[in-house]
Design an enzyme around this catalytic site. Sequence first.
Site, mmCIF file in Angstrom:
data_model
loop_
_atom_site.group_PDB
_atom_site.id
_atom_site.type_symbol
_atom_site.label_atom_id
_atom_site.label_comp_id
_atom_site.label_asym_id
_atom_site.label_seq_id
_atom_site.Cartn_x
_atom_site.Cartn_y
_atom_site.Cartn_z
ATOM 1 N N HIS A 267 -11.182 -6.112 7.981
ATOM 2 C CA HIS A 267 -11.858 -5.812 6.721
ATOM 3 C C HIS A 267 -13.095 -4.941 6.921
ATOM 4 O O HIS A 267 -13.933 -4.859 6.020
ATOM 5 C CB HIS A 267 -12.285 -7.097 6.011
ATOM 6 C CG HIS A 267 -11.162 -7.989 5.614
ATOM 7 N ND1 HIS A 267 -10.573 -8.864 6.498
ATOM 8 C CD2 HIS A 267 -10.507 -8.128 4.439
ATOM 9 C CE1 HIS A 267 -9.609 -9.523 5.874
ATOM 10 N NE2 HIS A 267 -9.547 -9.092 4.623
ATOM 11 N N GLU B 173 0.820 -1.215 0.000
ATOM 12 C CA GLU B 173 0.000 0.000 0.000
ATOM 13 C C GLU B 173 0.851 1.260 0.000
ATOM 14 O O GLU B 173 0.514 2.250 -0.663
ATOM 15 C CB GLU B 173 -0.947 -0.017 1.190
ATOM 16 C CG GLU B 173 -2.105 -0.987 1.065
ATOM 17 C CD GLU B 173 -1.704 -2.449 1.235
ATOM 18 O OE1 GLU B 173 -2.427 -3.331 0.735
ATOM 19 O OE2 GLU B 173 -0.647 -2.695 1.863
#
Length: 348
Positions: free
Chosen positions: A139, A70
């Site tokens: 998540h 990321e």
Amino acid sequence: MSDSMTDTNDTSRMNMIQAINSAMDVVMARDPGVIVMGEDVGFFGGVFRATAGLQAKYGKTRVFDTPITECGIIGVAVGMGAYGLRPVPEIQFADYIYPALDQLVSEAARLRYRSGGEFTAPITVRSPFGGGIFGGQTHSQSPEGLFTHMSGIKTVIPSTPYDAKGLLIAAIEDNDPVIFFEPKRIYNGPFNGYWDKPAENWSKHPGGEVPGGYYRVELGKANVVREGEALTVLCYGTMVHVCQAVIAEAGIDAEIVDLRSLVPLDIETIEASVKKTGRCMIVHEATRTSGFGAELSALVQERCFYHLEAPIERVTGYDTPYPHSLEWAYFPGPVRIGEALKKIMKDA
């Protein structure tokens, strides 16, 4: 609602994923500098298929998969933006965005200022956020409060397919970095009834009417989705639909304001609504402490104090790590919102 139509008024029913895909398709066709990148966004079309078909249409140089890094994804996007491109990186889940914080805070948010306007970072970071898939702690997080605290970054959260497409187009065309959080709980359409349990017919939901061509929904403009006189409800994303369902059942003449954009914030619409109703309730899925609701509460208190007829109420997620099995108890739902409504309307 503040929109700008330019290409076509032809509409079709889309869910939010389809609307987001359409937005990227439209801007990529108009601007060869728009680049889509991220983990599995190419051949696979993204974990939620939001980028499905784009690589086949625009090629591997404009829609490409990245390594699982990321920090690297956002770092490369910042460089692309400085070079003159308009990258649209996808972070697969908002929970994964933390390794990229340094690039977002130290580079993207500051590039315009530290270069005296010579360079900008016109990047739009798309990411699914919030609960709804039993993803638990890794998540399902709602970290929007982090980004609203960062000067130089805009934060946008749609609640409908129409807004998702118009806001995403506006975000991609903006010359500053935008965090575009997509509420995955409503990716495929709203839930049934009270929204206190997973619906079994997500894929069957008709979605909403969305123009097929180019249009924009202006960043920084809230949408009054329900007008009322007794109470102002401030919310965004999934919670817009939750509040609509609860208010309808409660039979209260509440005004529901969908913020759509947290930064920039449409404080004028908020102020006008609260001064009209004299009461304010704030609902969001993120944790309570230091959540964006705290900022909203402070702003309403500062600007509307002498118009308030009751204390401001906040209904939020709990200050705990996100639970797997207790996800639906964690969400602000009909019970907790209903209790807050009774409290704030007690002496009305």
